[in-house]
Design an enzyme around this catalytic site. Structure first.
Site, PDB file in Angstrom:
ATOM      1  N   PHE A   1       3.217  -5.174  -5.982  1.00 47.94           N
ATOM      2  CA  PHE A   1       3.485  -5.609  -7.342  1.00 47.94           C
ATOM      3  C   PHE A   1       4.861  -5.215  -7.835  1.00 47.94           C
ATOM      4  O   PHE A   1       5.275  -5.623  -8.899  1.00 47.94           O
ATOM      5  CB  PHE A   1       2.430  -5.053  -8.298  1.00 47.94           C
ATOM      6  CG  PHE A   1       1.231  -5.935  -8.418  1.00 47.94           C
ATOM      7  CD1 PHE A   1       1.121  -6.853  -9.431  1.00 47.94           C
ATOM      8  CD2 PHE A   1       0.214  -5.852  -7.489  1.00 47.94           C
ATOM      9  CE1 PHE A   1       0.021  -7.681  -9.545  1.00 47.94           C
ATOM     10  CE2 PHE A   1      -0.895  -6.671  -7.584  1.00 47.94           C
ATOM     11  CZ  PHE A   1      -0.996  -7.592  -8.606  1.00 47.94           C
TER      12      PHE A   1
ATOM     13  N   ASP B   1      -8.171  -3.038  -3.728  1.00 52.47           N
ATOM     14  CA  ASP B   1      -7.231  -2.353  -2.834  1.00 52.47           C
ATOM     15  C   ASP B   1      -7.445  -0.841  -2.914  1.00 52.47           C
ATOM     16  O   ASP B   1      -6.505  -0.081  -3.139  1.00 52.47           O
ATOM     17  CB  ASP B   1      -5.791  -2.707  -3.196  1.00 52.47           C
ATOM     18  CG  ASP B   1      -4.820  -2.409  -2.039  1.00 52.47           C
ATOM     19  OD1 ASP B   1      -5.283  -2.268  -0.903  1.00 52.47           O
ATOM     20  OD2 ASP B   1      -3.606  -2.334  -2.292  1.00 52.47           O
TER      21      ASP B   1
ATOM     22  N   GLY C   1       8.013   5.095  -5.548  1.00 55.53           N
ATOM     23  CA  GLY C   1       7.018   4.291  -4.861  1.00 55.53           C
ATOM     24  C   GLY C   1       7.364   2.827  -4.904  1.00 55.53           C
ATOM     25  O   GLY C   1       8.198   2.374  -5.692  1.00 55.53           O
TER      26      GLY C   1
ATOM     27  N   GLY D   1       5.401  -1.266  -3.819  1.00 56.42           N
ATOM     28  CA  GLY D   1       4.199  -1.937  -3.349  1.00 56.42           C
ATOM     29  C   GLY D   1       4.251  -3.415  -3.606  1.00 56.42           C
ATOM     30  O   GLY D   1       5.286  -3.978  -3.945  1.00 56.42           O
TER      31      GLY D   1
ATOM     32  N   VAL E   1       8.273   1.466  -8.361  1.00 58.80           N
ATOM     33  CA  VAL E   1       7.939   2.471  -9.367  1.00 58.80           C
ATOM     34  C   VAL E   1       9.061   3.495  -9.442  1.00 58.80           C
ATOM     35  O   VAL E   1       9.542   3.977  -8.406  1.00 58.80           O
ATOM     36  CB  VAL E   1       6.605   3.179  -9.036  1.00 58.80           C
ATOM     37  CG1 VAL E   1       6.210   4.117 -10.175  1.00 58.80           C
ATOM     38  CG2 VAL E   1       5.514   2.167  -8.782  1.00 58.80           C
TER      39      VAL E   1
END
Length: 882
Positions: A531, A643, A527, A529, A534
């Site tokens: 931030f 979010d 993943g 995003g 992952v």
């Protein structure tokens, strides 16, 4: 009857093959199909051919063999019979001995070593295997009892594709390591969807594009989906089957029509045609062999088909012929010596210098990468490289000031005309210090103690007092800087440990090296995003974890980071993802979470996998509500998620539902936290107050939850096209059974007013859900998406509604069970904007329909996973805490 006899005969011969190999194989007779419960090894075959299958006409054979008789490594391969060329290998990276076994069972094909350890196997299959076939095309296929294909070797190419085989977007041809080793090498050939071209790469760097060749012609700009070789050429095809680019071979006549595309071990791509018992080369790329990255080994100078070393370098036999500095006091750095902070051990051992390659020299990657800086001086370019331990050299443009960094790997240097470009290359070198003697010699920097003895006592006292004052000032300044050493910027280890020890409530601390080992050097990305990225990892106790590398915390100190992590680490709830630990080491920041094996809700709800049953959707809706309610009112520090969306709702096992990325807004850098006061979240889930001066509160999460709840009911994104097959024929707004441009929240409001809730349920759930069950969730969702935040229920009230403890709606504000329609009128404006935008865009049902921008705001569109969503606010994605 004849076919039955033929089948029986084949099985009988196969049984003889397994029990009495000398009777079957010494004569060279092979079958093209074998049933399950078959085992073979190279040692089993008396003629040592290892062949146990052949295609119908004998063009291809499946064999357990090696490349040379003297080799002791054996592979399961499909080979071209006349030429003996391997076109596919199962265990290319894990060879077996001559007694290693290939076994065919109901579960598929497996390879085990002498000790019975599993070496390779086919992927999990949908039904039991009946037989294994080798087709005349060279495709090795597993069939079930109904003659359905379960697995094909054509779907798992190695370094070759042949006529009839496809190379898809997510696949690569990977070269062999060398002439005698068929394991994976450093070169790859694949389709690059970003530039819609076929490319070749070396260690991740592009060095050739198919479109650059003179024989390549582009017919359209459709996105390429796969490549295939035919009797007329090599084609890059689009989704509709029309060619996007092709290469035609007309040099040789090929009566058999059999061709292959092979990525050679040396890094070139060849298209070959079968001629009798050999292959004739019809095409080679790149035409200029000097464009192959490692054609002359490391720093070797390639020119006129010869290899040499640049001035100041010589070929080193100890380094397998790589070019190394002639001056023995200089060594070349290695990016593998970089530590977690990005510093190299060599940098501490000597001075950095740059060896000039001279004019008329270039590097293969410079034509495919962008300079890191433009308009900078040579010294500034060198400084950028010196600060980056993975940088091994630079190229600098004299006129443009472009600075190119050569990172991680060094290939060969290309000799070119001095008029082709004005880039000049420099190779980084480290000077080895020889100042340390045998222990008896004094260093030239030793303090002159004898001189002090000869000075008057008063002068000596003055010198020591003066040095003491300076030392105290340095200590004081060092202390004010948080323990940073002057001139370096790394905290002392003692100070760092003290910061962490004094912060209570911290979860487990991991070392950077532990996370590197757990994630296999961060190879499995699951993943990404706003931030960070992952990765999946496995701890020493075999616990699976998700490791998030935080990339947006700016210059935040370790103490501040650990303080916020301590707060997040204290939050424990069955519907919140558990933070298992963290890493704060040498500028690196990582969070270690529990691993959720089913991924995010959007994959299960909107993907092509198994359908989410209604009962499970109810559990997901209730679990998400409980998790948000705890964040808002159950934990010590109130947390607004900001979010809430399907991508941040994770699933595990059969029934676990957990919210991820809560509290991460605390880790924002000052630059990113400035966005928090204006806009955060993801389009399609943003509450209206983001565009007003209204305060952002927990009711903002309630709005987003309501939008997610509607998607759970429908099973599709709120802003994708809606098929209105359930609408009545006399409906004046939406006629017919075709796909209509409908904004689903508005459609849900209309159906609520008409009490026609069954029209809102996912049509795939027909027969599983009642009108009353859908009504409950839709009413809750509409209550949550009221335009005025004060009219929305709290998440605790939402939990009560879903559990049936409280009546639907807020009794003190709303009539029982009825959302306020006047506070939902804004949905009509949203719907009108959606319809206008979708009409303009003209996309199909599966495409994203975005609305026209309404405000001018600089936002981050990097967050993935929010496709097929929309907002009337902006046609770009607004990234939130991940």
């Amino acid at each position: 009857m004849g076919s039955l006899f033929t089948s029986f005969t084949a099985h009988l011969l196969l049984l003889s093959c397994a029990l009495l190999p000398q009777l079957t194989h010494s004569g060279g007779f092979y079958v093209n199909s074998i049933p399950t419960n078959f085992t073979a090894s190279h040692f089993q075959f008396i003629d040592h051919s290892g062949v146990f299958l052949a295609s119908q006409n004998g063009t291809f054979k499946a064999s357990i063999t090696n490349q040379k008789p003297e080799d002791k490594s054996f592979y399961l391969v499909v080979l071209h019979s006349p030429s003996g060329v391997f076109i596919w290998s199962a265990n290319r990276n894990s060879p077996i001995s001559n007694s290693g076994k290939v076994h065919l069972s109901d579960n598929g094909l497996t390879i085990v070593d002498d000790a019975g350890k599993l070496i390779w196997s086919t992927t999990p299959l949908s039904s039991p295997v009946s037989s294994l076939h080798l087709q005349e095309s060279g495709n090795l296929v597993l069939f079930d009892h109904f003659n359905n294909s379960l697995w094909e070797s054509f779907d798992h190419p190695t370094d070759t594709i042949v006529t009839g085989q496809r190379l898809r977007v997510n696949q690569s041809l990977i070269s062999a390591a060398n002439e005698t080793d068929i394991s994976e090498g450093d070169y790859r050939f694949k389709i690059n969807t970003v530039i819609n071209d076929a490319v070749m790469e070396w260690n991740g760097l592009t060095y050739w594009q198919l479109s650059m060749d003179g024989k390549a012609n582009r017919n359209s700009n459709l996105p390429g989906t796969h490549m295939e070789i035919t009797s007329t050429g090599l084609y890059l095809l689009g989704a509709n089957g029309s060619s996007s680019m092709f290469v035609v071979q007309v040099k040789l006549q090929n009566s058999s029509g059999l061709r292959m595309v092979k990525l050679e071990q040396g890094g070139s791509l060849s298209i070959k045609s079968s001629m009798s018992n050999s292959w004739e080369i019809e095409f080679t790329g790149p035409v200029d062999s000097c464009r192959i990255p490692y054609i002359c080994k490391k720093i070797g100078l390639c020119g006129s088909r010869t290899c040499s070393c640049p001035p100041g370098f010589h070929s080193d036999p100890k380094m397998d012929g790589d070019c190394t500095p002639t001056d023995s006091s200089l060594t070349l750095p290695s990016s593998s010596s970089c530590n977690a902070s990005g510093n190299g051990t060599e940098m501490n051992n000597g001075l950095v210098s740059y060896m000039k390659l001279g004019n008329g020299k270039d590097y293969f990657a410079n034509d495919y990468i962008k300079p890191v800086k433009v308009g900078v001086s040579l010294s500034a370019c060198e400084s950028l490289c010196s600060q980056n331990c993975s940088c091994l050299g630079i190229f600098h443009g004299n006129s443009s000031g472009s600075c190119y960094l050569l990172e991680n790997y060094l290939g060969s240097i290309i000799s070119i005309s001095t008029t082709q470009n004005d880039r000049i290359g420099y190779i980084k070198a480290i000077g080895v210090s020889n100042s340390i003697g045998d222990g008896n010699d004094q260093k030239s920097t030793n303090f002159p103690i004898v001189g002090l003895i000869l000075l008057p006592p008063s002068v000596v006292v003055f010198i020591f007092v003066f040095m003491g004052i300076i030392w105290l000032r340095i200590r004081k300044k060092w202390s004010r800087n948080g323990g940073k050493k002057l001139g370096h910027g790394r905290s002392s280890s003692s100070s760092t440990e003290l910061e962490i020890i004094l912060i209570p409530g911290l979860p487990m601390r991991f070392d950077y090296e532990e996370l590197v080992t757990a994630t296999d050097n961060f190879t499995t990305q699951i993943g990404t995003g706003g931030f960070g990225t992952v990765f999946k990892g496995t701890l020493p106790d075999n616990t699976e974890v998700a490791v998030k590398k935080i990339t947006c915390i700016g210059n935040q100190g370790k103490k501040e980071f650990c303080t916020e992590i301590a707060i997040i680490g204290k939050i424990h709830h069955v519907n919140l993802v558990t933070l298992k630990g963290f890493c704060a080491q040498e500028g690196q920041r990582f969070l270690v979470y529990e691993y959720m094996n089913r991924g995010s809700l959007d994959r299960s709800l909107f993907g092509n996998g198994a359908l989410l049953e209604w009962r499970e959707r109810l559990e997901i809706a209730l679990g998400t509500a409980r998790g948000l309610a705890y964040l808002h009112s159950g934990c010590e520090h109130k947390i607004i998620h900001c979010d809430v969306k399907p991508e941040n709702i994770l699933l595990h096992g059969q029934s676990q539902v957990k919210i991820s990325d809560f509290g991460l807004s605390k880790l924002l850098s000052p630059e990113e936290s400035g966005l928090f006061t204006t806009m955060r979240g993801t389009r399609g889930y943003l509450a209206p107050e983001w565009l007003t001066s209204s305060a952002i509160s927990d009711k903002t999460d309630v709005y987003s939850y309501g939008m997610v709840l509607l998607e759970i009911v429908r099973g599709k994104k709120n802003c994708s096209l809606q098929t209105q097959s359930h609408r009545s024929e006399d409906d004046h707004s939406h006629r017919g059974n075709n796909s209509c441009q409908v904004y689903f929240p508005l459609f849900a409001l209309e159906m609520h007013q008409e009490r026609r809730y069954s029209d809102l349920a996912d049509p795939r759930l027909e027969g599983q859900v009642t009108n009353d069950e859908v009504e409950k969730l839709v009413r809750v969702a509409l209550c949550c998406v009221h335009e005025e935040p004060m009219l929305r229920p709290t998440m605790s009230s939402v939990v009560g509604m879903l559990e049936g403890v409280l009546p639907i709606g807020e009794p003190r504000v709303l009539p029982i069970g009825e959302p306020r329609v006047d506070s939902l009128k804004f949905l009509r404006f949203y719907g009108r904007r959606f319809t206008e935008a979708s009409t303009i865009e003209g996309h199909n049902e599966e495409n994203e329909l975005t609305l026209e921008p309404r405000v001018d705001i600089v936002i981050d569109s990097s967050t993935s996973g929010s496709h097929h969503s929309c907002s009337y606010i902006s046609s770009q994605q607004i990234s939130g805490p991940r």
